[in-house]
Each structure stands twice: as structure tokens, then as C-alpha cells.
Design a protein around this motif. Structure first.
Motif, PDB file in Angstrom:
ATOM      1  N   ILE A 104      41.469  45.735  47.847  1.00 51.69           N
ATOM      2  CA  ILE A 104      42.383  46.280  48.854  1.00 51.69           C
ATOM      3  C   ILE A 104      41.758  47.519  49.489  1.00 51.69           C
ATOM      4  N   ALA A 164      41.881  44.120  41.905  1.00 48.44           N
ATOM      5  CA  ALA A 164      42.640  43.938  43.132  1.00 48.44           C
ATOM      6  C   ALA A 164      42.629  45.223  43.946  1.00 48.44           C
ATOM      7  N   ALA A 165      42.748  46.367  43.250  1.00 50.53           N
ATOM      8  CA  ALA A 165      42.758  47.650  43.957  1.00 50.53           C
ATOM      9  C   ALA A 165      41.440  47.856  44.691  1.00 50.53           C
ATOM     10  N   SER A 200      41.309  48.338  38.322  1.00 53.03           N
ATOM     11  CA  SER A 200      41.949  47.116  38.793  1.00 53.03           C
ATOM     12  C   SER A 200      41.103  46.498  39.900  1.00 53.03           C
TER      13      SER A 200
END
Lengths: 939, 110
Positions: free
Chosen positions: B48, B44-45, B42
């Protein structure tokens, strides 16, 4: 050739909202980069899908991340603290979600209703905020100002011929820095690609002082911005382009700086590229230096310019205003002839010119917002009634929880959170609806080629999201807390006592009756009007055009001045203007003749395209004037609203429109001062007394016009196939035509003059024909530009689409209100009757006649509903009077004026009555079915 | 920041940064992890995790010049800090201690 990646805009915007500031820019860039790669590998469709998935994933994960960080930061309160006892827990949310699932009907109706209201509320808020307080998306954008010169003698008029004032301000103003000015216009852009010099198109160009780039504080992506040196008359012609234009016209060429393009006839060297999103001062992507020499003009004259600057450090708006006013007074004293009425003021940049809001109109905007707010209140009250009925059925549960030690506040919190789950879902849905609506609006505006000023962010603004959040909270309070307060408190103990007797009851009172009456009243008052307006819109959008719209074409023809006009208000300037006008007329005439020689082609120049004419009121000679007609407003129409337009002789041949009475235009009618007009049959039908030929009309005064406008004589009546309709609610207005010489139709700009062309080709408009038209225009004069070419069919289609969508939106909102109203009325009435179930059972047990019991219930329900209907009708009439017929539609011209809404009102009233009575009958029958022994045992 | 071990995903991100040369930013890091693990991750992971690693002082970042093919958006380039390297070494040592002597049993149960 690198094309700029274009991922789904809505997804990109959502993403921009969801990401924290510190990651937004580079994540956006990384996703754009990967998106371009995806598109090259898998095609646009899959790439878009991929982007949406990423947007969703990023939004969700960063939301969780924010919550995690917030949770880490928040310190947990000690055990037993007030917060712990009242604070909502995850369990409350879970319970709330469970309640939503348990009552799917109630939940979906409530969420849908509130979502529509929140969507409308957020949109209206966004619109009002954008109009009243536009924020410039630039560094310290609120300190960028415009210096605007109002005319004290003509309200609302702004004087833009302030070149001399500008020069003085530049040296004398200490409170406003980086003073600059700009002029707007458009030019033919010719991009030299390999020597054949193809015209790339007509582009909007801002002639702007170099100060504009300093004021905006945005550095260029490539090369340099304009600098003060570029403004010298002897400096080479340079051009700065925007990111969008760089991609579009130069295919993102990294070596674009130094390339030469032509704007009109003049070669310009590209010196810089501005980054994506830089559109200052309006919606621009081409900037050239503003070169004006004030010494060439007398005081108070010169081309129109708009002046801007940035407040100096530490200076307030008021201080700048005071200094500008002082200088203005000094100028007025020195040059009374030109400056007596000039009142320079400092305004926020976005309020400059016509883009701002007249202070007198502010209350209209607020009323608009209030209306949207009222809609939400109505809907929230309905949902509250529904939830109240549900809460009432849970008295036992609440009593048990209280007995087990839950405080009242704790129980209210739980019910509040339950309501909040509903309203939060509604807010999410509502915001999505609003985002879709905005996206659609932007598409429409872009299609129409309307340049939206760059500060109009047609997206969900943080303000709108916050506003929707506030609305959701308000909804949650009305829906959750009010019923909760009712259901808890002392009654909870009563509930516990009754629990033993396996029953439940909440008290009802006059409040309940008032609620039912109000509910019915609002439904009856508002719904018919809204159904009516939606149907009018829909009817209009569905109407086929009665003329062959595919054969008609509209376009703007404009001619560039070869060189800048002589810089003086002198005889030379007048001679130059005459020369230019003659050149324009000869080119336009040549074009008209070329077109006329084509087989099956007719053409004329017009002052406005159909649908684009302004609306005017016409006074009719011999009819009482408006002042004396107030008492009998509605029956005697003394003025007729119509759309005036002028055209060269030959317009009616173009439309095949026969003259049904009187005569057609002749060449003599084009002479200035001619009073001949021709009206269409729709206009004639609206004349009081019926006959029109030979009568005189005049345009009613507009705004600050002084003295009456001249009388015009109706010399002919034309049966215009485009405007014959007898629908009194038709939005299309009757037409008033005048003949005009070509010169009167010319619109003069600073750099160019333009005229509107109508063409009909009997064989239908084909791409080949449009190309040939382009060739004919180019052949007439190299400086002649053809732009905004559209067929009537295209225009009608997009107009119809707009109307249809709008009608559907109105219908959707109306339907959800009707649904909620019915549900609310049903819930309230069935609840009140259910309250009396035991009473009914006992009366039946004591031997009362079942028919009498039912009739007493029906009578009471009818009284409540009837009162509502009467109040509603009164309200509708009052609103109709107050708004001058806005609520109930226009009465038709010749009949006694039975309004569409009048028919609808009894229908809506009947539906409401039926729903209410059905709601009352159900519980009444159940009450009668109760075995007398059972009813007595309950006691 | 109190002493904390590295999560598996954090280690993967740090190792991917170390594998890469030139301008190291989000896009190549995702590519590198996917290429080596042959699994999709992912995005987004990853971002982050990068943000958390920077908060802990294990990586540092700076913005590159904006480039046109990215719509004029800059890249956030990252580098592993000495403290990150140290934690990676510690994580590896810890895992190796745990793994020691297990090979025969893991082979046996297969």
C-alpha cells in the motif's frame, strides 16, 4: 526441479477478488514466490497457514485503503443539506452493531437464516449466469464466436461434418476473422526421460488451427504458438504445451522447447509453452496443429470439427449471422443432397455444441432462480416480523428521538442501517458458505476427472458478490424500512403520549393476521417435502452396498489407430475400418482371455458402468399406453423407468447373480436383431400384474425418434444384488440387460476406439493387481491404453459422500427455515397477544372468568394457525399435482401409495400449532397476572 | 501534490529500495526492512505504501518479464525518483534539527 507453488486455492481466489486491478498480478506473483520459500523452509502446513494470514491481511488492508481513497474523493456536503440530515453516519452503524449484540438470539437466528438464503440465491444466480451468459476470460472474449451448423430436420442436432463448409467460410467470411477449427481427443503421452520412454499417461489433446492462438490473443510464455505453416501435411510434428502440463510432465524444465515427446506413436517436438490459465478451447494443455485436407473427402463428409473465430472489428453479431446464413443458403442451393437441412449460425463461443442452453430451457433456469428468490422473501419476511416486534417495543425511544428534533427520514435511516448491519453480516456469511460450496464442488469435479470448460469459473464471481449485495440490500429494506415506516409517522406522537403513561403500543390489523396465516401456510407446505427429500438422500447415501464392491474394478480400454484412416469415403476406408475393428476385437479378446486365466478373476465388456447407464422408460405389451392412462395417473403404472445396459455374455457370473426364472444369456443372444432381454427382480416387481417372464417390453421413444422401437422378450429374471431394494424413493433404477457382441460395445472415435471393462477379482483389488492389469493391457498391444481405473468401492464412496453432503446442505437449509418460521410465528403471536395485555387485565379486573379469557385468546390464535395449516396443505397438494409428484415423493408401487410426506405433514402442522399456542399463552398468562388496579391505572 | 512530509514507514520503504541492488520489488523490500530492523512488517502495508509513493511521484515502477517460478506472473520493479530522494534528504535534515542538542538529556534520563 522447481515445483509450481500451490497455495490454498480459496485464499488465493479471495485475495484476487480483494486486490485492486493495478496490484493484483504482481502481488499474487510476489506471494507465490514467498510462499514457495516458506514451504521449503517450514513445510507445507505452515506455509499454507502463512498464506491464509497474508490473504486476510491484504484483503483487510486494501479494503481500508479503498475506503480511504473513496473518502478523500467524496466532497462533504454543506451543513444542513438533505444528505446531512438523512445520510447514515458511523454512529448509526455503531448503534446497529450494538443492537445485534443486545439481542443475540434474534440476531443469530436472523443472520443465519438470511445467510443460508443469500448463499443459495448467490449460487443459483452464479449457476444461471454461467449457463446463460458465459463470459470467456479472454481479451474481448464476448467477440469470440463459434460457427455452428444446426440440422433443420432434427431439432437440437448439430452437424459437425463441416470440413468443406469450413474451407469455404475461411475464404468467404469477412465478418468473422481468424476462422479456425478444432477436434478433441486423447492420446498416450510418452515423455522420454533418459531413454527408457516411460508412458506419462493418457492426456487430452486439442488438434487446433493455429488461428486459435490468434483468436485467444494470449502470447506463449516460452517459444512460439502454433503457426499456419504447421498445418501443412509435410511440416514436422509439433506440440505446444500448457503451464500445468509443463510443470507436471517436464518439471518446469526451462529448456523444454526443442524436446521431443511421443503422442500415441508419433514423435512431436515441443515448440512452445502457454502461460498459466490458458486452456482454450475447452480445458486443454496440449495443442497440435489440425491437419485436414478437404480434397480427400466428398462434400458434406469428413471428420467432425468445431469452428470458431473472432468477429471482425466493428462487425456486430447480427451482421456476422446474416453473412453466415447467406453463405449457408448458397451452399444449400448448390449441394441440396448434403446441405438441404444445414443451417449454419453464429453463436457465442461458450454456447457451442452441447455446452450451451436450449432456448426452451431458459425459463426453467429462471424459475429455478425465482424459487431461490422466494426462499429469501420468506426468510426476510420472517426476520422482518421478528424485527417488527422489536421495533414495536422501541416506540418510546423513537418518540423521544422525534421529539428531540429527529426527522422521520432520519429515524427510518437509523432503523434501516440497523437492519443493514444484520443483512450485511448475513451476506458475508452467505458468501463464505457459497465459496465453500463452490470449492467443494470444484474438488468433486476435479476428482471425477470432469474437464470443466475454462470459462466456468467455479468461484465467487463479481456478479455473484454484487447479486448477494443486492439481496442484502433488499433484505435490509424489508427488514428495516417496512417496520420503521410502521413505527414512525403519526404514531410516534401517540407513542410519546403513551410514554407518559409508561406503556407502549403499536396498532395491529388484518395485515398481522394475514402474515401469520401466510407464515404457517408456507411452513406447512414446504417443510415436509424438504425434510422428506433430505431423508431420502441421506438414507440412500448410508445404504451399504450388498455386494463386495472392493472386488470390482472398472476401466476404459482404448486402442489408437496406428495411422490416420484413409481420407476418403471409399472402399478403402471401409476395408480399413474392418481391419481396425478386427485388430480391436482380437486384442480385446486376448485381454479377456488373459484375465480369465488368472485365478479368481472374471471379466466382461459392458456398454455402461453401473450408475452410468442412461434412464429409459419401457412400455409393457398389453398395458394401456400413456395417452389413455392420464386420467388414472398414479395408480396404474404403464411404463417402467429402468437403466438399460448391454454386456458380453458372462456378466451375471461376474456378479454371482443367480437367474431366478427363465434362462441366462447364450451366445445366440449376441447376434444382431436378437430380442432377448433379462430384467432384474426390481424391474419384475414393477411390472403391472406381477409376472414378467415371457412378456414383451419395448423402449419408449426418446426425443425425435421416429416409429416404435422393436419389442423385446423377457427371457430371464436375474436377482441382481446391486439393485434389489423395495424403497419406492430409491434413486437406483431397475435394470434391463441385453447381450451384445464385442463389436457393438466398441465406441469409435476419430483417433481411437474404446470399450468399457468390468473385472472382478475374488481376492480383492490390490495395487499389485492393478499393476498386473496394466501389464496385461500393454502386452496385448502397445497401442492399447488403460485408463480411468477405479474400484466400485471408490466409486460408491465418492457417490455416497456427494449425496451425504447434499443431504446435509438440504437439511441445514430446512432447519434454518424451520427455526426462523418457529421464531417468526412465536414473535408474531406473542406480540399480538401482548398487545391485548391491558385489555386482558381490565377484563379480569371487571370480574371476567380467567378461563374464558384464555379460551378466547386460544380460539383466536387457533383460528389463525388453523387457517394457515389448511392453506398450506392446499398449496402442497397443488404443487404436488403441478410438478407430478415432485413435492411429496413417489408412491410405492404396490401399496395404495402412502407417501412419506403425508406422514410428515401432520407432524409439522402440529409443531407449528404448538409453537403458536405456546406463544399466545405466555402473554395471556402475564395479562391475567396484572393487578386489576394497575391495569386500570394505566388507562 | 501539495507538499507533504514523509511518514516513518514511507521513509523505511524508500530507504530499503535505495539499499537494494538489481531487480527491486516487493519481496526483497520486505526482506530488507525485516533484516535491518529485526522486526516483522506487514507485507500488505508495504504494497500500500509503495502504491501511495508512486501516486505522489516519489517512486516509479515498471513490470518485469513474467517468470515461471512465480506462476507466470510479472514483478513490479520500483526505483526512487529524484523527488523522493529530495524528500528523504529533507526529512532527515528536519529530524536532525529536532534531535540537535538532545543527546545529553537522553543519555541522562536513561
Amino acid at each position: 526441479v522447481t515445483r509450481a507453488p500451490e497455495p490454498p486455492r480459496l485464499a488465493r481466489r479471495l485475495l484476487a477478488r480483494a486486490l485492486p486491478d493495478d496490484v493484483r498480478e504482481h502481488v499474487d506473483g510476489d506471494l507465490l514466490e514467498t510462499y514457495a520459500r516458506q514451504r521449503d523452509r517450514h513445510g507445507a502446513t505452515r506455509a499454507r497457514l502463512w498464506y491464509w494470514t497474508q490473504a486476510a491481511s491484504f484483503s483487510a488492508r486494501f479494503l481500508v485503503e479503498r475506503l480511504r481513497v473513496a473518502a478523500l474523493r467524496a466532497r462533504r456536503p454543506g451543513p444542513g443539506s438533505l444528505r446531512d440530515r438523512v445520510a447514515p453516519s458511523a454512529l448509526d452503524v455503531k448503534l446497529g452493531v450494538r443492537m445485534v449484540a443486545k439481542y443475540p438470539g434474534l440476531s443469530s437466528v436472523s443472520v443465519l437464516g438470511m445467510a443460508v438464503a443469500i448463499a443459495i440465491g448467490a449460487l443459483v444466480y452464479g449457476f444461471v449466469a454461467a449457463r446463460l451468459d458465459p463470459t470467456l476470460p479472454l481479451e474481448e472474449g464476448d467477440r469470440i464466436v463459434a460457427v455452428q451448423t444446426d440440422r433443420a430436420d432434427v431439432a437440437g442436432d448439430v452437424d459437425q461434418r463441416v470440413l468443406h463448409d469450413f474451407v469455404l467460410w475461411r475464404t468467404a467470411l469477412t465478418t468473422v476473422r481468424d476462422l479456425g477449427a478444432f477436434q478433441l481427443g486423447d492420446r498416450n503421452l510418452v515423455v522420454d526421460d533418459g531413454g527408457n520412454g516411460a508412458v506419462a499417461g493418457v492426456v487430452a489433446v486439442a488438434e487446433m488451427s493455429a488461428a486459435g492462438f490468434r483468436v485467444a490473443r494470449v502470447p506463449p510464455l516460452l517459444g512460439r504458438p502454433l503457426v499456419d505453416d504447421d498445418e501443412r501435411a509435410s511440416a514436422p510434428s509439433v506440440l505446444v504445451i500448457g503451464h500445468r502440463e509443463w510443470q507436471r510432465y517436464f518439471a518446469g524444465d526451462p529448456n523444454v522447447v526443442g524436446r521431443t515427446v511421443r503422442l500415441g506413436g508419433t514423435p512431436h517436438t515441443v515448440v512452445g509453452v502457454m502461460p498459466d490459465g490458458f486452456l482454450f478451447p475447452r480445458n486443454h494443455g496440449f495443442w497440435v496443429p489440425l491437419r485436414l485436407d478437404a480434397s480427400q473427402y466428398p462434400i458434406g463428409a469428413g471428420p467432425p470439427i468445431r469452428v470458431f473465430g473472432r468477429l471482425a472489428d466493428g462487425v456486430t453479431f447480427e451482421q456476422a449471422q446474416a453473412q453466415v446464413a447467406t453463405i449457408g443458403r448458397r451452399l444449400a442451393a448448390t449441394y441440396p443432397e448434403t446441405h438441404e437441412y444445414r443451417r449454419p449460425t453464429v453463436v457465442p463461443f461458450a454456447h457451442d455444441g452441447n455446452d450451451g442452453v436450449d432456448p426452451d430451457d431458459v425459463w426453467v433456469l429462471y424459475t429455478f432462480q425465482l424459487g431461490a428468490g422466494l426462499l429469501l422473501v420468506v426468510i426476510a419476511a420472517n426476520v422482518a416480523a421478528l424485527v417488527y416486534a422489536r421495533t414495536a417495543s422501541r416506540t418510546a425511544e423513537i418518540a423521544v428521538r422525534t421529539a428531540l428534533g429527529a426527522s422521520r427520514a432520519r429515524v427510518i435511516t437509523q432503523l434501516f442501517v440497523e437492519a443493514l448491519v444484520l443483512s450485511a453480516a448475513a451476506a458475508a456469511l452467505g458468501l463464505s458458505l457459497a465459496a465453500l460450496a463452490l470449492d467443494w464442488m470444484e474438488q468433486v469435479l476435479t476428482q471425477k476427472g470432469v474437464g470443466v470448460p475454462f470459462w466456468f469459473d467455479l468461484g465467487l464471481s463479481p456478479g455473484m458478490i454484487a447479486y448477494a449485495g443486492g439481496l442484502a440490500l433488499a433484505c435490509g429494506t424489508v427488514v428495516g424500512v417496512v417496520p420503521a415506516l410502521q413505527a414512525t409517522g403519526r404514531r410516534a406522537y401517540g407513542g410519546l403520549q403513551q410514554l407518559a403513561a409508561r406503556g407502549s403500543s403499536m396498532q395491529l390489523g388484518p395485515t398481522w393476521t394475514a402474515l401469520i396465516v401466510a407464515q404457517v401456510a408456507i411452513t406447512v407446505a414446504v417443510l415436509p417435502a424438504s425434510v422428506h427429500h433430505a431423508s431420502v438422500l441421506l438414507r440412500t447415501s448410508m445404504r451399504d452396498s450388498d455386494y463386495p464392491a472392493g472386488e470390482f474394478l472398472r476401466a476404459v480400454i482404448s486402442l489408437d489407430r496406428e495411422e490416420a484412416p484413409p481420407r476418403a469415403d471409399s472402399a478403402e476406408a471401409a476395408a480399413d475400418q474392418r481391419r481396425f475393428a478386427a485388430r480391436f476385437a482380437s486384442r480385446a479378446d486376448a485381454l479377456l482371455q488373459r484375465l480369465g486365466s488368472e485365478p479368481g478373476v472374471t471379466a466382461a465388456f459392458v456398454s455402461a458402468f453401473p450408475g452410468g447407464e442412461p434412464y429409459r422408460r419401457y412400455e409393457i405389451e398389453g398395458a394401456p399406453d400413456r395417452g389413455s392412462a392420464v386420467a388414472s395417473a398414479g395408480d396404474a403404472q404403464t411404463t417402467v423407468r429402468a437403466a438399460p445396459s448391454s454386456a458380453t455374455v458372462g456378466l451375471f457370473e461376474l456378479y454371482d447373480a443367480p437367474i431366478v426364472a427363465g434362462r441366462a444369456f447364450v451366445a445366440a443372444d449376441t447376434v444382431e436383431g436378437s430380442s432377448a432381454v433379462i430384467v432384474d427382480t426390481a424391474f419384475a416387481a414393477r411390472m403391472p400384474g406381477g409376472h414378467a417372464l415371457g412378456r414383451r417390453i419395448r423402449r419408449a421413444r426418446v426425443g425425435d425418434e421416429v416409429g416404435p422401437t422393436p419389442w423385446l422378450e423377457i427371457v430371464g429374471i436375474v436377482a441382481d444384488p446391486r439393485s434389489t431394494t423395495d424403497d419406492p424413493d430409491d434413486i437406483a433404477l431397475p435394470n434391463v440387460y441385453r447381450a451384445a457382441p464385442l463389436g457393438a460395445l466398441r465406441r469409435d472415435g476419430v483417433q481411437e476406439a474404446s470399450i468399457l471393462l468390468r473385472v472382478r477379482t475374488r481376492s480383492g483389488v490390490t495395487p499389485a493387481f492393478t499393476r498386473r492389469l496394466g501389464d496385461m493391457v500393454a502386452a496385448a498391444d502397445a497401442g492399447l491404453k488403460l485408463r480411468d481405473v477405479r474400484t466400485d468401492a471408490e466409486v460408491l464412496r465418492s457417490g455416497a459422500r456427494l449425496l451425504r453432503t447434499f443431504a446435509l446442505a438440504v437439511a441445514f437449509a430446512t432447519l434454518s427455515v424451520l427455526l426462523l418460521s418457529a421464531a417468526g410465528i412465536y414473535a408474531m403471536l406473542s406480540f399480538t397477544v401482548a398487545q391485548r395485555r391491558r385489555e386482558i387485565g381490565i377484563r379480569a379486573a371487571l370480574g371476567a372468568n380467567p378461563r374464558r379469557i384464555v379460551s378466547s385468546i386460544v380460539t383466536r390464535a387457533s383460528a389463525q394457525l388453523g387457517a394457515g395449516v389448511v392453506v398450506g396443505l392446499t398449496l402442497a397438494l397443488a404443487l404436488d399435482l403441478a410438478t407430478g409428484g415432485m413435492v411429496m415423493g413417489r408412491p410405492s408401487a404396490d401399496t395404495v401409495g402412502l407417501r412419506g410426506v403425508v406422514v410428515l405433514m401432520p407432524v409439522v402442522a402440529a409443531i407449528v400449532m404448538a409453537v403458536g399456542l405456546l406463544a399466545a399463552l405466555g402473554p395471556a398468562r402475564r395479562g391475567l397476572a396484572v393487578q386489576p388496579t394497575e391495569a386500570l391505572r394505566d388507562e | 501534490v501539495a507538499h507533504q512530509g514523509l511518514g516513518e514507514f514511507e521513509q523505511m520503504v524508500l530507504l530499503a529500495i535505495l539499499h537494494l541492488r538489481g531487480e527491486v520489488y516487493g519481496v526483497p523490500i520486505v526482506d530488507e526492512i525485516e533484516r535491518r530492523t529485526e522486526r516483522s512488517v506487514s507485507r500488505a502495508a508495504v504494497y500500500i505504501t509503495l502504491r501511495r509513493l508512486e501516486e505522489k511521484g516519489l517512486v516509479s515502477s515498471w513490470m518485469s518479464e513474467p517468470t515461471p517460478e512465480r506462476g507466470g506472473k510479472p514483478r513490479r520493479c520500483v526505483r526512487v525518483e529524484p523527488r523522493g530522494l529530495q524528500l528523504l534528504r529533507e526529512s532527515r535534515a528536519t529530524m536532525e534539527l529536532m534531535w540537535r542538542g538532545l543527546d545529553p538529556r537522553l543519555e541522562g534520563t536513561r
